[in-house]
Design a protein around this motif. Structure first.
Motif, PDB file in Angstrom:
ATOM      1  N   ASP A 209       0.831  -1.209   0.000  1.00 26.33           N
ATOM      2  CA  ASP A 209       0.000   0.000   0.000  1.00 26.33           C
ATOM      3  C   ASP A 209       0.862   1.253   0.000  1.00 26.33           C
ATOM      4  OD1 ASP A 209      -2.268  -1.576   0.055  1.00 26.33           O
ATOM      5  OD2 ASP A 209      -2.583  -1.379   2.216  1.00 26.33           O
ATOM      6  N   HIS A 210       1.935   1.228   0.771  1.00 22.99           N
ATOM      7  CA  HIS A 210       2.797   2.413   0.869  1.00 22.99           C
ATOM      8  C   HIS A 210       3.436   2.749  -0.469  1.00 22.99           C
ATOM      9  CE1 HIS A 210       5.629   5.326   2.376  1.00 22.99           C
ATOM     10  NE2 HIS A 210       6.657   4.583   1.985  1.00 22.99           N
ATOM     11  N   ILE A 211       3.997   1.756  -1.140  1.00 19.92           N
ATOM     12  CA  ILE A 211       4.623   2.011  -2.438  1.00 19.92           C
ATOM     13  C   ILE A 211       3.578   2.466  -3.447  1.00 19.92           C
ATOM     14  CG2 ILE A 211       5.907   0.964  -4.346  1.00 19.92           C
ATOM     15  CD1 ILE A 211       7.177  -0.929  -2.271  1.00 19.92           C
ATOM     16  N   ALA A 212       2.411   1.835  -3.418  1.00 23.35           N
ATOM     17  CA  ALA A 212       1.345   2.196  -4.352  1.00 23.35           C
ATOM     18  C   ALA A 212       0.871   3.622  -4.138  1.00 23.35           C
ATOM     19  CB  ALA A 212       0.175   1.226  -4.205  1.00 23.35           C
ATOM     20  N   GLU A 213       0.835   4.068  -2.905  1.00 25.94           N
ATOM     21  CA  GLU A 213       0.308   5.392  -2.595  1.00 25.94           C
ATOM     22  C   GLU A 213       1.323   6.503  -2.810  1.00 25.94           C
ATOM     23  OE1 GLU A 213      -1.090   4.781   1.381  1.00 25.94           O
ATOM     24  OE2 GLU A 213      -2.760   3.509   0.721  1.00 25.94           O
ATOM     25  N   ARG A 214       2.590   6.163  -2.967  1.00 23.64           N
ATOM     26  CA  ARG A 214       3.605   7.179  -3.246  1.00 23.64           C
ATOM     27  C   ARG A 214       3.500   7.609  -4.712  1.00 23.64           C
ATOM     28  NH1 ARG A 214       8.884   6.232   0.360  1.00 23.64           N
ATOM     29  NH2 ARG A 214       9.500   8.066  -0.839  1.00 23.64           N
ATOM     30  N   ASP A 215       3.794   8.864  -4.966  1.00 23.04           N
ATOM     31  CA  ASP A 215       3.772   9.360  -6.350  1.00 23.04           C
ATOM     32  C   ASP A 215       5.113   9.980  -6.733  1.00 23.04           C
ATOM     33  OD1 ASP A 215       3.769  11.674  -4.881  1.00 23.04           O
ATOM     34  OD2 ASP A 215       1.935  12.506  -5.758  1.00 23.04           O
ATOM     35  N   ASP A 216       6.168   9.584  -6.014  1.00 22.23           N
ATOM     36  CA  ASP A 216       7.471  10.222  -6.196  1.00 22.23           C
ATOM     37  C   ASP A 216       8.496   9.300  -6.831  1.00 22.23           C
ATOM     38  OD1 ASP A 216       7.666   8.501  -4.051  1.00 22.23           O
ATOM     39  OD2 ASP A 216       8.785   9.886  -2.762  1.00 22.23           O
ATOM     40  N   TRP A 217       8.041   8.305  -7.614  1.00 24.34           N
ATOM     41  CA  TRP A 217       8.985   7.427  -8.299  1.00 24.34           C
ATOM     42  C   TRP A 217       8.561   7.230  -9.749  1.00 24.34           C
ATOM     43  CZ3 TRP A 217       6.589   3.000 -10.065  1.00 24.34           C
ATOM     44  CH2 TRP A 217       5.437   2.563  -9.392  1.00 24.34           C
ATOM     45  N   ASP A 218       9.552   6.908 -10.587  1.00 22.97           N
ATOM     46  CA  ASP A 218       9.312   6.705 -12.018  1.00 22.97           C
ATOM     47  C   ASP A 218       9.441   5.253 -12.435  1.00 22.97           C
ATOM     48  OD1 ASP A 218       9.114   9.594 -12.991  1.00 22.97           O
ATOM     49  OD2 ASP A 218      11.024   9.618 -11.908  1.00 22.97           O
ATOM     50  N   VAL A 219      10.189   4.467 -11.664  1.00 26.40           N
ATOM     51  CA  VAL A 219      10.331   3.035 -11.919  1.00 26.40           C
ATOM     52  C   VAL A 219      10.562   2.362 -10.572  1.00 26.40           C
ATOM     53  CG1 VAL A 219      12.826   3.236 -12.338  1.00 26.40           C
ATOM     54  CG2 VAL A 219      11.575   1.259 -13.243  1.00 26.40           C
ATOM     55  N   VAL A 220      10.034   1.147 -10.415  1.00 24.73           N
ATOM     56  CA  VAL A 220      10.204   0.411  -9.169  1.00 24.73           C
ATOM     57  C   VAL A 220      10.673  -1.000  -9.475  1.00 24.73           C
ATOM     58  CG1 VAL A 220       7.781  -0.342  -9.074  1.00 24.73           C
ATOM     59  CG2 VAL A 220       9.116  -0.250  -6.970  1.00 24.73           C
ATOM     60  N   THR A 221      11.620  -1.491  -8.669  1.00 26.98           N
ATOM     61  CA  THR A 221      11.988  -2.899  -8.729  1.00 26.98           C
ATOM     62  C   THR A 221      11.566  -3.566  -7.428  1.00 26.98           C
ATOM     63  OG1 THR A 221      14.249  -2.430  -7.927  1.00 26.98           O
ATOM     64  CG2 THR A 221      13.911  -2.589 -10.315  1.00 26.98           C
ATOM     65  N   LEU A 222      11.011  -4.765  -7.566  1.00 25.35           N
ATOM     66  CA  LEU A 222      10.535  -5.551  -6.430  1.00 25.35           C
ATOM     67  C   LEU A 222      11.315  -6.859  -6.445  1.00 25.35           C
ATOM     68  CD1 LEU A 222       6.716  -4.928  -7.064  1.00 25.35           C
ATOM     69  CD2 LEU A 222       8.242  -3.628  -5.538  1.00 25.35           C
ATOM     70  N   SER A 223      12.349  -6.928  -5.635  1.00 27.57           N
ATOM     71  CA  SER A 223      13.211  -8.106  -5.593  1.00 27.57           C
ATOM     72  C   SER A 223      12.697  -9.029  -4.489  1.00 27.57           C
ATOM     73  CB  SER A 223      14.657  -7.691  -5.311  1.00 27.57           C
ATOM     74  OG  SER A 223      15.489  -8.818  -5.237  1.00 27.57           O
ATOM     75  N   VAL A 224      11.866 -10.004  -4.876  1.00 30.88           N
ATOM     76  CA  VAL A 224      11.168 -10.847  -3.895  1.00 30.88           C
ATOM     77  C   VAL A 224      11.391 -12.321  -4.201  1.00 30.88           C
ATOM     78  CG1 VAL A 224       9.454  -9.120  -3.301  1.00 30.88           C
ATOM     79  CG2 VAL A 224       9.008 -10.585  -5.227  1.00 30.88           C
ATOM     80  N   SER A 225      11.593 -13.105  -3.116  1.00 26.72           N
ATOM     81  CA  SER A 225      12.354 -12.694  -1.972  1.00 26.72           C
ATOM     82  C   SER A 225      12.943 -13.939  -1.352  1.00 26.72           C
ATOM     83  CB  SER A 225      11.500 -11.939  -0.948  1.00 26.72           C
ATOM     84  OG  SER A 225      12.058 -11.952   0.331  1.00 26.72           O
ATOM     85  N   VAL A 226      14.262 -13.966  -1.279  1.00 27.36           N
ATOM     86  CA  VAL A 226      14.944 -15.095  -0.657  1.00 27.36           C
ATOM     87  C   VAL A 226      14.593 -15.195   0.818  1.00 27.36           C
ATOM     88  CG1 VAL A 226      17.068 -13.856  -0.050  1.00 27.36           C
ATOM     89  CG2 VAL A 226      17.164 -16.319  -0.601  1.00 27.36           C
ATOM     90  N   ASN A 227      14.176 -14.075   1.423  1.00 26.83           N
ATOM     91  CA  ASN A 227      13.768 -14.108   2.828  1.00 26.83           C
ATOM     92  C   ASN A 227      12.568 -15.006   3.070  1.00 26.83           C
ATOM     93  OD1 ASN A 227      14.341 -10.535   3.311  1.00 26.83           O
ATOM     94  ND2 ASN A 227      15.790 -12.221   3.321  1.00 26.83           N
ATOM     95  N   MET A 228      11.755 -15.232   2.032  1.00 29.33           N
ATOM     96  CA  MET A 228      10.515 -15.974   2.217  1.00 29.33           C
ATOM     97  C   MET A 228      10.688 -17.477   1.997  1.00 29.33           C
ATOM     98  SD  MET A 228       7.875 -13.200   0.518  1.00 29.33           S
ATOM     99  CE  MET A 228       6.393 -13.892   1.238  1.00 29.33           C
TER     100      MET A 228
END
Length: 342
Positions: A209-228
Protein backbone atom coordinates in the motif's frame (compact mmCIF):
# COMPACT_ATOMS: atom_id res chain seq x y z
CA UNK A 1 10.98 15.85 4.49
CA UNK A 2 12.62 19.25 5.07
CA UNK A 3 13.80 20.87 8.29
CA UNK A 4 16.38 23.49 9.22
CA UNK A 5 17.15 24.16 5.57
CA UNK A 6 17.98 20.48 4.99
CA UNK A 7 16.26 18.00 2.72
CA UNK A 8 16.10 14.62 4.44
CA UNK A 9 16.15 12.27 1.48
CA UNK A 10 14.61 8.79 1.82
CA UNK A 11 13.22 9.80 5.23
CA UNK A 12 9.51 9.19 5.73
CA UNK A 13 9.30 10.30 9.34
CA UNK A 14 11.32 11.46 12.35
CA UNK A 15 10.49 10.47 15.91
CA UNK A 16 11.55 11.63 19.37
CA UNK A 17 14.05 9.45 21.21
CA UNK A 18 13.22 8.57 24.78
CA UNK A 19 15.67 10.04 27.26
CA UNK A 20 17.71 12.09 24.79
CA UNK A 21 17.59 15.01 22.43
CA UNK A 22 17.21 14.76 18.68
CA UNK A 23 14.99 13.06 16.16
CA UNK A 24 15.34 9.43 15.05
CA UNK A 25 15.18 9.18 11.26
CA UNK A 26 13.17 6.38 9.66
CA UNK A 27 12.46 5.50 6.05
CA UNK A 28 8.67 5.22 6.20
CA UNK A 29 5.93 7.03 8.14
CA UNK A 30 5.21 5.65 11.58
CA UNK A 31 1.70 4.66 10.49
CA UNK A 32 3.25 2.38 7.86
CA UNK A 33 6.11 1.07 9.97
CA UNK A 34 3.86 -0.22 12.76
CA UNK A 35 1.82 -2.28 10.27
CA UNK A 36 4.87 -4.18 8.98
CA UNK A 37 6.17 -7.45 10.36
CA UNK A 38 8.19 -7.05 13.56
CA UNK A 39 11.57 -7.36 11.90
CA UNK A 40 10.73 -4.89 9.15
CA UNK A 41 9.58 -2.39 11.76
CA UNK A 42 13.15 -2.36 13.05
CA UNK A 43 14.74 -2.32 9.59
CA UNK A 44 12.84 0.78 8.50
CA UNK A 45 14.73 2.65 11.21
CA UNK A 46 18.07 1.78 9.62
CA UNK A 47 19.07 4.61 7.29
CA UNK A 48 19.87 2.72 4.08
CA UNK A 49 19.90 5.29 1.31
CA UNK A 50 19.19 8.17 3.70
CA UNK A 51 20.92 11.44 2.91
CA UNK A 52 20.95 14.90 4.46
CA UNK A 53 21.11 17.32 1.53
CA UNK A 54 21.69 21.05 1.49
CA UNK A 55 23.58 23.84 -0.22
CA UNK A 56 25.76 25.61 2.34
CA UNK A 57 26.75 29.27 2.28
CA UNK A 58 30.24 28.72 3.61
CA UNK A 59 30.96 26.08 6.22
CA UNK A 60 28.26 24.17 8.09
CA UNK A 61 28.15 21.58 10.86
CA UNK A 62 25.57 18.80 11.20
CA UNK A 63 25.35 16.81 14.43
CA UNK A 64 24.30 13.15 14.45
CA UNK A 65 24.41 10.16 16.77
CA UNK A 66 23.42 6.50 16.69
CA UNK A 67 21.04 4.54 18.89
CA UNK A 68 21.16 0.84 19.70
CA UNK A 69 19.24 -1.47 17.40
CA UNK A 70 21.77 -2.75 14.92
CA UNK A 71 24.73 -5.08 14.69
CA UNK A 72 27.00 -2.02 14.54
CA UNK A 73 26.81 0.74 17.12
CA UNK A 74 28.98 3.07 15.06
CA UNK A 75 28.77 4.02 11.42
CA UNK A 76 30.88 5.95 8.93
CA UNK A 77 29.14 8.94 7.38
CA UNK A 78 30.48 9.95 3.97
CA UNK A 79 30.08 13.30 2.24
CA UNK A 80 29.48 13.73 -1.48
CA UNK A 81 29.13 16.98 -3.41
CA UNK A 82 26.48 16.18 -5.97
CA UNK A 83 27.90 13.12 -7.77
CA UNK A 84 31.47 13.84 -6.64
CA UNK A 85 32.89 11.84 -3.75
CA UNK A 86 34.35 14.01 -1.02
CA UNK A 87 37.19 13.28 1.36
CA UNK A 88 35.13 13.74 4.53
CA UNK A 89 34.44 10.50 6.40
CA UNK A 90 33.26 10.70 10.02
CA UNK A 91 32.59 7.81 12.39
CA UNK A 92 29.37 8.52 14.28
CA UNK A 93 28.64 6.76 17.56
CA UNK A 94 26.23 7.01 20.45
CA UNK A 95 27.51 10.42 21.52
CA UNK A 96 26.51 13.42 19.35
CA UNK A 97 29.13 13.76 16.63
CA UNK A 98 29.77 16.82 14.47
CA UNK A 99 30.20 16.54 10.72
CA UNK A 100 31.86 19.69 9.42
CA UNK A 101 31.54 20.51 5.73
CA UNK A 102 32.70 23.32 3.52
CA UNK A 103 32.34 23.65 -0.26
CA UNK A 104 35.54 22.43 -1.95
CA UNK A 105 37.38 25.25 -3.70
CA UNK A 106 37.82 23.48 -7.03
CA UNK A 107 34.10 22.79 -7.36
CA UNK A 108 33.40 26.52 -7.21
CA UNK A 109 35.70 26.99 -10.21
CA UNK A 110 34.07 24.45 -12.52
CA UNK A 111 33.25 25.42 -16.09
CA UNK A 112 29.46 25.44 -16.68
CA UNK A 113 29.93 22.90 -19.49
CA UNK A 114 31.48 20.45 -17.03
CA UNK A 115 28.33 20.20 -14.92
CA UNK A 116 25.49 20.69 -17.37
CA UNK A 117 24.97 16.94 -17.93
CA UNK A 118 25.29 15.92 -14.27
CA UNK A 119 22.17 14.63 -12.55
CA UNK A 120 23.22 16.31 -9.28
CA UNK A 121 24.60 19.82 -9.01
CA UNK A 122 28.03 19.67 -7.32
CA UNK A 123 26.98 22.48 -4.99
CA UNK A 124 24.63 20.08 -3.21
CA UNK A 125 26.21 18.62 -0.10
CA UNK A 126 25.03 15.03 0.42
CA UNK A 127 25.74 13.57 3.84
CA UNK A 128 25.19 9.88 3.16
CA UNK A 129 24.31 7.82 6.23
CA UNK A 130 25.47 4.22 6.69
CA UNK A 131 22.76 1.60 6.29
CA UNK A 132 22.45 -2.14 6.88
CA UNK A 133 25.31 -3.51 9.03
CA UNK A 134 27.51 -0.44 8.61
CA UNK A 135 25.76 1.43 11.43
CA UNK A 136 22.70 1.60 13.62
CA UNK A 137 19.66 3.89 13.46
CA UNK A 138 20.63 7.56 13.31
CA UNK A 139 19.50 10.58 15.31
CA UNK A 140 19.60 14.12 13.92
CA UNK A 141 20.47 16.81 16.48
CA UNK A 142 20.72 19.97 14.40
CA UNK A 143 22.79 22.10 12.03
CA UNK A 144 24.91 25.20 12.46
CA UNK A 145 25.63 27.54 9.57
CA UNK A 146 23.66 28.99 6.68
CA UNK A 147 22.16 26.25 4.53
CA UNK A 148 19.26 25.89 2.12
CA UNK A 149 17.52 22.85 0.64
CA UNK A 150 18.52 21.90 -2.90
CA UNK A 151 16.25 23.12 -5.67
CA UNK A 152 14.57 20.71 -8.06
CA UNK A 153 16.93 21.74 -10.87
CA UNK A 154 19.89 20.72 -8.70
CA UNK A 155 18.62 17.14 -8.30
CA UNK A 156 17.92 14.25 -10.69
CA UNK A 157 14.61 14.46 -12.54
CA UNK A 158 14.07 10.68 -12.29
CA UNK A 159 13.38 8.60 -9.20
CA UNK A 160 14.01 4.90 -8.79
CA UNK A 161 12.35 3.02 -5.89
CA UNK A 162 13.73 -0.36 -4.82
CA UNK A 163 12.14 -2.91 -2.49
CA UNK A 164 13.81 -6.16 -1.53
CA UNK A 165 15.93 -8.02 1.00
CA UNK A 166 19.25 -7.25 2.69
CA UNK A 167 20.80 -7.36 -0.77
CA UNK A 168 18.69 -4.34 -1.68
CA UNK A 169 19.16 -2.68 1.70
CA UNK A 170 22.87 -3.21 1.08
CA UNK A 171 24.41 -5.54 3.65
CA UNK A 172 27.87 -6.41 2.39
CA UNK A 173 29.39 -3.56 0.33
CA UNK A 174 31.76 -1.23 2.12
CA UNK A 175 29.69 1.93 1.58
CA UNK A 176 26.24 3.10 0.54
CA UNK A 177 27.27 4.24 -2.92
CA UNK A 178 28.40 0.68 -3.73
CA UNK A 179 25.04 -1.06 -3.27
CA UNK A 180 23.53 -2.40 -6.48
CA UNK A 181 20.56 -0.05 -6.19
CA UNK A 182 22.86 2.96 -5.75
CA UNK A 183 24.94 1.80 -8.69
CA UNK A 184 21.77 1.37 -10.77
CA UNK A 185 20.46 4.81 -9.84
CA UNK A 186 23.76 6.47 -10.73
CA UNK A 187 23.75 4.91 -14.17
CA UNK A 188 20.14 5.94 -14.74
CA UNK A 189 20.79 9.52 -13.57
CA UNK A 190 18.08 8.80 -11.02
CA UNK A 191 17.49 9.52 -7.36
CA UNK A 192 17.25 6.36 -5.25
CA UNK A 193 14.51 5.53 -2.77
CA UNK A 194 15.76 2.47 -0.89
CA UNK A 195 13.10 0.42 0.92
CA UNK A 196 15.19 -2.73 1.27
CA UNK A 197 14.40 -4.72 4.41
CA UNK A 198 17.11 -7.05 5.70
CA UNK A 199 15.79 -10.55 6.37
CA UNK A 200 12.20 -9.32 6.43
CA UNK A 201 11.12 -8.59 2.85
CA UNK A 202 7.86 -10.48 3.26
CA UNK A 203 5.76 -8.48 0.76
CA UNK A 204 3.66 -7.10 3.63
CA UNK A 205 0.35 -5.56 2.60
CA UNK A 206 1.31 -2.34 4.37
CA UNK A 207 4.45 -2.04 2.23
CA UNK A 208 2.45 -2.75 -0.93
CA UNK A 209 0.00 0.00 0.00
CA UNK A 210 2.80 2.41 0.87
CA UNK A 211 4.62 2.01 -2.44
CA UNK A 212 1.35 2.20 -4.35
CA UNK A 213 0.31 5.39 -2.59
CA UNK A 214 3.61 7.18 -3.25
CA UNK A 215 3.77 9.36 -6.35
CA UNK A 216 7.47 10.22 -6.20
CA UNK A 217 8.98 7.43 -8.30
CA UNK A 218 9.31 6.71 -12.02
CA UNK A 219 10.33 3.04 -11.92
CA UNK A 220 10.20 0.41 -9.17
CA UNK A 221 11.99 -2.90 -8.73
CA UNK A 222 10.53 -5.55 -6.43
CA UNK A 223 13.21 -8.11 -5.59
CA UNK A 224 11.17 -10.85 -3.89
CA UNK A 225 12.35 -12.69 -1.97
CA UNK A 226 14.94 -15.09 -0.66
CA UNK A 227 13.77 -14.11 2.83
CA UNK A 228 10.51 -15.97 2.22
CA UNK A 229 12.11 -19.31 1.24
CA UNK A 230 11.71 -21.61 4.21
CA UNK A 231 9.69 -18.99 6.10
CA UNK A 232 6.55 -19.19 3.95
CA UNK A 233 5.26 -21.97 1.74
CA UNK A 234 5.23 -21.29 -2.01
CA UNK A 235 1.46 -20.74 -2.06
CA UNK A 236 1.64 -18.01 0.61
CA UNK A 237 4.59 -16.44 -1.17
CA UNK A 238 2.60 -16.36 -4.39
CA UNK A 239 -0.36 -14.71 -2.68
CA UNK A 240 1.76 -12.03 -1.02
CA UNK A 241 3.95 -11.33 -4.04
CA UNK A 242 0.94 -11.17 -6.36
CA UNK A 243 -0.76 -8.66 -4.07
CA UNK A 244 2.37 -6.50 -3.96
CA UNK A 245 2.74 -6.45 -7.73
CA UNK A 246 -0.96 -5.94 -8.43
CA UNK A 247 -1.34 -3.18 -5.85
CA UNK A 248 1.63 -1.18 -7.13
CA UNK A 249 0.99 -1.76 -10.85
CA UNK A 250 -2.71 -0.91 -10.70
CA UNK A 251 -2.00 2.34 -8.84
CA UNK A 252 0.58 3.44 -11.44
CA UNK A 253 -0.38 1.96 -14.82
CA UNK A 254 1.95 4.32 -16.67
CA UNK A 255 5.08 3.40 -14.68
CA UNK A 256 7.28 0.28 -15.05
CA UNK A 257 6.93 -2.22 -12.22
CA UNK A 258 9.79 -4.72 -12.43
CA UNK A 259 9.75 -7.96 -10.45
CA UNK A 260 13.12 -9.66 -9.92
CA UNK A 261 13.42 -13.35 -9.11
CA UNK A 262 15.76 -14.54 -6.37
CA UNK A 263 19.41 -13.78 -7.07
CA UNK A 264 21.92 -16.61 -7.46
CA UNK A 265 22.90 -17.86 -4.00
CA UNK A 266 24.14 -20.84 -1.98
CA UNK A 267 20.91 -22.79 -2.56
CA UNK A 268 21.79 -22.90 -6.25
CA UNK A 269 25.39 -23.99 -5.94
CA UNK A 270 26.00 -25.90 -2.69
CA UNK A 271 25.62 -29.68 -2.78
CA UNK A 272 24.62 -30.27 0.83
CA UNK A 273 21.68 -27.96 1.49
CA UNK A 274 19.09 -29.69 -0.69
CA UNK A 275 17.19 -26.44 -1.26
CA UNK A 276 17.88 -25.87 -4.95
CA UNK A 277 14.46 -27.11 -6.07
CA UNK A 278 12.66 -25.05 -3.41
CA UNK A 279 14.48 -21.86 -4.40
CA UNK A 280 13.66 -22.47 -8.06
CA UNK A 281 10.02 -23.12 -7.11
CA UNK A 282 9.82 -19.62 -5.65
CA UNK A 283 11.31 -18.18 -8.84
CA UNK A 284 8.75 -20.06 -10.89
CA UNK A 285 5.90 -18.74 -8.78
CA UNK A 286 7.04 -15.18 -9.51
CA UNK A 287 7.38 -15.93 -13.22
CA UNK A 288 3.80 -17.19 -13.28
CA UNK A 289 2.52 -14.13 -11.41
CA UNK A 290 4.03 -11.86 -14.05
CA UNK A 291 2.91 -14.06 -16.95
CA UNK A 292 -0.67 -14.04 -15.69
CA UNK A 293 -0.97 -10.38 -14.72
CA UNK A 294 -3.40 -8.15 -16.59
CA UNK A 295 -1.12 -5.13 -16.15
CA UNK A 296 0.92 -4.15 -19.20
CA UNK A 297 3.40 -2.21 -17.05
CA UNK A 298 4.64 -5.30 -15.15
CA UNK A 299 7.95 -6.80 -16.25
CA UNK A 300 10.14 -9.68 -15.08
CA UNK A 301 13.89 -9.85 -14.69
CA UNK A 302 15.75 -12.97 -13.67
CA UNK A 303 17.96 -12.53 -10.62
CA UNK A 304 20.48 -15.16 -11.77
CA UNK A 305 20.94 -13.25 -15.03
CA UNK A 306 21.69 -10.03 -13.16
CA UNK A 307 24.25 -11.95 -11.12
CA UNK A 308 25.35 -14.81 -13.42
CA UNK A 309 28.17 -16.24 -11.27
CA UNK A 310 29.04 -16.53 -7.60
CA UNK A 311 32.19 -14.52 -8.24
CA UNK A 312 31.96 -11.33 -6.24
CA UNK A 313 29.68 -12.78 -3.56
CA UNK A 314 30.75 -12.75 0.07
CA UNK A 315 31.59 -16.05 1.73
CA UNK A 316 28.01 -16.73 2.86
CA UNK A 317 27.29 -17.13 -0.89
CA UNK A 318 24.17 -14.99 -0.51
CA UNK A 319 25.24 -11.38 -0.22
CA UNK A 320 27.05 -9.64 -3.08
CA UNK A 321 30.25 -7.83 -2.23
CA UNK A 322 31.49 -4.65 -3.88
CA UNK A 323 32.39 -6.17 -7.25
CA UNK A 324 29.16 -8.14 -7.60
CA UNK A 325 27.11 -5.11 -6.61
CA UNK A 326 28.76 -3.02 -9.32
CA UNK A 327 28.09 -5.74 -11.93
CA UNK A 328 24.46 -5.98 -10.85
CA UNK A 329 24.02 -2.22 -11.04
CA UNK A 330 25.48 -2.07 -14.54
CA UNK A 331 23.26 -4.88 -15.80
CA UNK A 332 20.08 -3.72 -14.08
CA UNK A 333 20.45 -0.15 -15.33
CA UNK A 334 20.80 -1.46 -18.89
CA UNK A 335 17.54 -3.40 -18.47
CA UNK A 336 15.60 -0.53 -16.87
CA UNK A 337 16.67 2.31 -19.17
CA UNK A 338 14.45 1.35 -22.16
CA UNK A 339 11.48 0.74 -19.85
CA UNK A 340 11.75 4.26 -18.43
CA UNK A 341 12.20 5.81 -21.85
CA UNK A 342 9.07 4.08 -23.17
Amino acid sequence: MQQDGIQFHNVGDSRPVEGRDGQLLQRVPESVRTELNDGAQSRMRHPAGVELRFVPDGSATVTLSTVSGGSAEEGTVRVFWGPIQGSTEVVVGSEPTEIEVSPPEKLADLEPSAVEDLAFDPRVCRIRLPGEHRGGPMVYHGVEGEVRPPRDAELPDRRYLAYGTSITEGEAPLAEHLTYVSQTARRLDADLINLGSCGTAYCDAAMADHIAERDDWDVVTLSVSVNMVGTFDPETFRERAANLIDRVASAHPEKPVVAITIFRNSMDVCRSNGETELCERFREELREIVAETTHDNVHLLEGPELLPTIGGLTTDLVHPGDNAMITMGETLATELEPLIED
